[in-house]
Structure formats: structure tokens, C-alpha cells
Write a protein that holds these residues in place. Sequence first.
Motif, PDB file in Angstrom:
ATOM      1  N   THR A   1       0.839  -1.199   0.000  1.00 37.69           N
ATOM      2  CA  THR A   1       0.000   0.000   0.000  1.00 37.69           C
ATOM      3  C   THR A   1       0.871   1.245   0.000  1.00 37.69           C
ATOM      4  N   THR A   2       0.504   2.202  -0.824  1.00 38.37           N
ATOM      5  CA  THR A   2       1.118   3.522  -0.793  1.00 38.37           C
ATOM      6  C   THR A   2       0.016   4.539  -0.534  1.00 38.37           C
ATOM      7  N   GLU A   3       0.219   5.387   0.467  1.00 40.54           N
ATOM      8  CA  GLU A   3      -0.824   6.327   0.886  1.00 40.54           C
ATOM      9  C   GLU A   3      -0.252   7.728   1.012  1.00 40.54           C
ATOM     10  N   ALA A   4      -1.000   8.692   0.476  1.00 41.19           N
ATOM     11  CA  ALA A   4      -0.639  10.107   0.589  1.00 41.19           C
ATOM     12  C   ALA A   4      -1.754  10.834   1.330  1.00 41.19           C
ATOM     13  N   VAL A   5      -1.378  11.662   2.324  1.00 40.99           N
ATOM     14  CA  VAL A   5      -2.352  12.373   3.160  1.00 40.99           C
ATOM     15  C   VAL A   5      -1.939  13.838   3.286  1.00 40.99           C
ATOM     16  N   VAL A   6      -2.897  14.727   3.145  1.00 40.01           N
ATOM     17  CA  VAL A   6      -2.687  16.147   3.402  1.00 40.01           C
ATOM     18  C   VAL A   6      -3.796  16.624   4.332  1.00 40.01           C
ATOM     19  N   HIS A   7      -3.406  17.229   5.456  1.00 42.30           N
ATOM     20  CA  HIS A   7      -4.368  17.736   6.427  1.00 42.30           C
ATOM     21  C   HIS A   7      -4.075  19.214   6.663  1.00 42.30           C
ATOM     22  N   ALA A   8      -5.007  20.070   6.292  1.00 39.86           N
ATOM     23  CA  ALA A   8      -4.852  21.517   6.472  1.00 39.86           C
ATOM     24  C   ALA A   8      -5.849  22.000   7.516  1.00 39.86           C
ATOM     25  N   LYS A   9      -5.391  22.881   8.406  1.00 35.94           N
ATOM     26  CA  LYS A   9      -6.245  23.401   9.468  1.00 35.94           C
ATOM     27  C   LYS A   9      -6.074  24.907   9.570  1.00 35.94           C
ATOM     28  N   GLN A  10      -7.178  25.636   9.549  1.00 41.37           N
ATOM     29  CA  GLN A  10      -7.168  27.089   9.646  1.00 41.37           C
ATOM     30  C   GLN A  10      -7.783  27.526  10.968  1.00 41.37           C
ATOM     31  N   GLY A  11      -7.020  28.273  11.760  1.00 39.18           N
ATOM     32  CA  GLY A  11      -7.518  28.785  13.023  1.00 39.18           C
ATOM     33  C   GLY A  11      -7.986  30.220  12.896  1.00 39.18           C
ATOM     34  N   PHE A  12      -8.856  30.633  13.815  1.00 38.33           N
ATOM     35  CA  PHE A  12      -9.415  31.979  13.790  1.00 38.33           C
ATOM     36  C   PHE A  12      -9.234  32.644  15.158  1.00 38.33           C
ATOM     37  N   ASP A  13      -9.433  33.959  15.201  1.00 36.53           N
ATOM     38  CA  ASP A  13      -9.152  34.725  16.411  1.00 36.53           C
ATOM     39  C   ASP A  13     -10.032  34.331  17.592  1.00 36.53           C
ATOM     40  N   ASP A  14     -11.230  33.800  17.337  1.00 36.87           N
ATOM     41  CA  ASP A  14     -12.116  33.426  18.443  1.00 36.87           C
ATOM     42  C   ASP A  14     -11.816  32.037  19.002  1.00 36.87           C
ATOM     43  N   GLY A  15     -10.737  31.413  18.530  1.00 37.31           N
ATOM     44  CA  GLY A  15     -10.368  30.086  19.015  1.00 37.31           C
ATOM     45  C   GLY A  15     -10.952  28.953  18.217  1.00 37.31           C
ATOM     46  N   SER A  16     -11.807  29.254  17.235  1.00 34.68           N
ATOM     47  CA  SER A  16     -12.379  28.205  16.400  1.00 34.68           C
ATOM     48  C   SER A  16     -11.400  27.814  15.298  1.00 34.68           C
ATOM     49  N   SER A  17     -11.667  26.690  14.642  1.00 32.55           N
ATOM     50  CA  SER A  17     -10.814  26.229  13.546  1.00 32.55           C
ATOM     51  C   SER A  17     -11.613  25.348  12.619  1.00 32.55           C
ATOM     52  N   VAL A  18     -11.172  25.246  11.375  1.00 27.15           N
ATOM     53  CA  VAL A  18     -11.769  24.353  10.396  1.00 27.15           C
ATOM     54  C   VAL A  18     -10.636  23.582   9.732  1.00 27.15           C
ATOM     55  N   GLY A  19     -10.862  22.306   9.510  1.00 21.46           N
ATOM     56  CA  GLY A  19      -9.817  21.459   8.944  1.00 21.46           C
ATOM     57  C   GLY A  19     -10.328  20.615   7.798  1.00 21.46           C
ATOM     58  N   LEU A  20      -9.450  20.308   6.871  1.00 24.45           N
ATOM     59  CA  LEU A  20      -9.759  19.452   5.726  1.00 24.45           C
ATOM     60  C   LEU A  20      -8.636  18.438   5.565  1.00 24.45           C
ATOM     61  N   LYS A  21      -9.015  17.166   5.502  1.00 26.92           N
ATOM     62  CA  LYS A  21      -8.048  16.084   5.331  1.00 26.92           C
ATOM     63  C   LYS A  21      -8.388  15.311   4.076  1.00 26.92           C
ATOM     64  N   LEU A  22      -7.402  15.150   3.187  1.00 25.44           N
ATOM     65  CA  LEU A  22      -7.576  14.411   1.944  1.00 25.44           C
ATOM     66  C   LEU A  22      -6.611  13.230   1.937  1.00 25.44           C
ATOM     67  N   THR A  23      -7.129  12.065   1.529  1.00 23.41           N
ATOM     68  CA  THR A  23      -6.336  10.835   1.518  1.00 23.41           C
ATOM     69  C   THR A  23      -6.498  10.113   0.187  1.00 23.41           C
ATOM     70  N   TYR A  24      -5.379   9.638  -0.345  1.00 27.68           N
ATOM     71  CA  TYR A  24      -5.411   8.784  -1.532  1.00 27.68           C
ATOM     72  C   TYR A  24      -4.448   7.635  -1.294  1.00 27.68           C
ATOM     73  N   ASP A  25      -4.916   6.417  -1.532  1.00 23.76           N
ATOM     74  CA  ASP A  25      -4.010   5.289  -1.416  1.00 23.76           C
ATOM     75  C   ASP A  25      -4.306   4.235  -2.466  1.00 23.76           C
ATOM     76  N   THR A  26      -3.290   3.477  -2.786  1.00 23.25           N
ATOM     77  CA  THR A  26      -3.402   2.356  -3.716  1.00 23.25           C
ATOM     78  C   THR A  26      -3.003   1.085  -2.987  1.00 23.25           C
ATOM     79  N   LEU A  27      -3.609  -0.011  -3.382  1.00 21.64           N
ATOM     80  CA  LEU A  27      -3.368  -1.284  -2.723  1.00 21.64           C
ATOM     81  C   LEU A  27      -3.250  -2.365  -3.796  1.00 21.64           C
ATOM     82  N   SER A  28      -2.200  -3.187  -3.709  1.00 22.28           N
ATOM     83  CA  SER A  28      -2.000  -4.243  -4.690  1.00 22.28           C
ATOM     84  C   SER A  28      -1.209  -5.375  -4.056  1.00 22.28           C
TER      85      SER A  28
END
Length: 454
Positions: A60-87
Motif C-alpha cells: 500500500t502507498t498512501e498520501a495524506v494532506v491535512h490543512a487546518k485554519q484557526g481563527f481569532d475566536d479560538g475556532s478552527s476548520v480542517g480538511l483532510k484528503l487521503t489517496y491510497d493504492t493497494l495491490s
Amino acid sequence: MQLNSPSPMATTDVRAKLGLAVLTVLSSVQGSALAQATAPQTKIDSSVMHYQESGGRIATTEAVVHAKQGFDDGSSVGLKLTYDTLSGGSPNGALPSKSVQTFARPSGTSLTSSTTTTPIQTYTTASGQTITSGGETSSSGPYTVAPGQLPMDKSFHDQRFAGNLDWTQPIDEATTLSLGAGLSHELDFQSVSANGTISRDFNNKNTTLSLGLNYESDSIKPIGGAPVPMSDYALFEKTGSKQKKVSDVLLGVSQIMNRRWITQLNWSMDQSKGYQNDPYKILSAIDTQGNTIGYVYENRPGQRTRNSLYWGNKIALDHDTIELSWRHMTDNWGIKSDTLDAKYRWAFSDYHYLEPQFRYYKQSAANFFHYYLMQGDPLVSYASADPRLAQFHAITWGLRWGLKLDENSELGLRYLSYKQTGSGPSNVPTQLQGLNLYPGLKAQTVEVNFKMSF
């Protein structure tokens, strides 16, 4: 497509997803005032991982990117993308034999090999790929397994795309809410999930209580159709797609014991209902001498409930850090497991560190696990030869190296070596003696990780 053998990799597990959500909230809550004042607003965590089982088995080969944006009020939003192949080679559940064995791939409808009168044959593999090849040299269609070898389909291939979105919002000075949603797509499997976690601080923010909920809806569309459970493999009786629903609850408490030690205790329960079978798994049917007389498709109960207790500790030394954890799991299938995990982060400079890791895992077998079905034994409603449901233990050794490039970026490299061992059945019939009925598993993992914040 599910992995057809046990591995150190985490497969889709709602407890893992929910546990990560709880840990994220706990991390953001404890010391939140300091974090909001000093932490950069944007964080990106990316990694590429390669996992390889020995003997030409799953890779298996897997690539992951996780981005997180924080804001002044202490809140945050995050996005995680994953792609993998299996053979690679995927064990089908049948026993090794002293004779040659012939199997069809999931999309096949016959155990008869292609004739050589037609020079070019076209087949569809388990991954849905169309392969054209010549006559009996084809690597698709029915495949044969040499005497003594573990039966597996070596043309196995699949790929997965997954995305997760999360949002964290402080409700007041002591309470934080986190919501998330996920989508995963494979050729024969789709999953949609949603989760929520609420955490509240007490005792001058030295104690945090958390409650997490998760719901997941899975659609299983096996290549060639879902086999009729416990039916004769040679008849190729198949049905349509199947569904599974999974719900999960997690209760957690985190406590700062002193300025060097933080401990966490979690209890989780998840319940899954619907199609639990691996549609590509079979069992060998043998006579009293151990000769293979046929194969049947597996069948598992349509409901599973798991309870887990997790205790984690993080201890800060003058320059180094120790992490120790223990997890105990039981389910209504008769499986009990324990996992011990230890890490020591050795900071030998301000910019370099090494982190050795040791993990020990053991589990009992499911009450419907069978290495084989013997002619004349009482009929059973449920049976599986999936080694993930067998009794075994496993040891993982690992080492991580980290390099701080500057105050806001870090490069990491990790290596893991995994070895799984099982004893196999006792008092086997004559024709099975001398065969390795539980070959175990060895695997290696290499991962490169890059983190940055700004």
C-alpha cells in the motif's frame, strides 16, 4: 477494498476516527489561552507512507494532506484528503494443500481455465481492471496455487479516495464543540460518516471531560456480486450490493497530574449492523483425512458490538518525552485483545530528535473462526477462516527521526517492522500435516512526514 490479512495499518475504524476527534478537542482545550495567543493561524500536515507485506503480499502507498485554519475566536476548520493504492497477493482463506488448487477471481463464473484455441483472452480482475493476455499464460481468469503454497490472488488491486472535514468552536471559556464529516470511496466500497464531540474543562482546566458520537453508513458492492453465505464456492451463487450501519460513542477524561504528567482514560463502544462478511473470503472443506473436497463462502453474524478501554500517559522529562498506553477490547464475537504501546522521544539537540517505539498486540479468536470445515462435523451457521479473526500476537518495532527546519516547520521519517505469529490448529488430519496452516505475517512501513504552520 478491505485488507485480507491482519496488518499494523489502521483500517476503517470509527473508534479511531472518534478517538482522534476527542484528542484534537482535548489538545485544543488544555492550555487554550496560551495556544490562542501564540499559535500560528494555519497548519499543514502532510505524509507519504508505503507499507509492504513479505512474500509478495499486500503493498500500500498512501498520501495524506491535512490543512487546518484557526481563527481569532479560538475556532478552527480542517480538511483532510487521503489517496491510497493497494495491490499484491491477497489470501483467499483456503488452506494450503499437498495438491494443486484452482480458484476463480471474484468476477469469475467458472473454475475452468481458458482454452488455448483463442489466442487472446480478456478478463476482469478483482479490482475491475480489464486485462488482455494470451492463452494459458494469462495472469487473469482462474489461477492455480502450487502444492504447499498459501492460496492468494496475486493480481489484487484497488485504490481509495477519502475526505474529512472538521470544525471546532469554543462555546464558552470551558466548553468546546467539534463536528466532522467524512466520505470514502473505493471500487467496491463507499462510506459516509458524521461525528461530533463536546468537551468541558473543570478544576482550573486541569481536568477535561469529553463525549463523542459517530455514525457511519457503508455501501458494499463486491466485484461479481455478494456471495450467498455458506454456499458452495463452485456454484458462484451471487447477490447484489449490501449495506452496513455503524454507530459509536466515546467517553473520555483527561487529567493533568502535575507539570510533567498528563493522563487520559477513554471508554468507547461501537455497534455495527448489516453485512459483516468479507465477500472474497472462503473456507476449505476437507474429509477426515485432510483432503480438500471443496470450498464454501464465509458467513459472519450480522451484528457486532465492541467495547474498548484506553489509558494513555504522556510524561515530560528534562528534555525528552515518554508516551505509554494500553488498550483492552472485547466484543460479542468472542474476541478479546490487548495493545501495549511505548514511545520515547530523545531530543539530542534543539532541532533533532529520535523516537523509538515498541508495540505488543494479542487477541483471542472469534467464536466462529475455523481453519477448515470437516466432513461429518455438525453444521454451523457462521464460519470464517479470515486470519484477522484468529488467535495471534504481534510485535511492532519502530523508529522515528525528526528535524525542525525552523520554528514553524518539521520534517519526519518513520520506519516500522511488524511481525505477527499464530500457532495454527492442533491435531490436524494426516494430509494437512507438514503444511504451514498459519504462515503469520511480516511487514515493513516507511513514512515521510512534513509539517508547517504560518
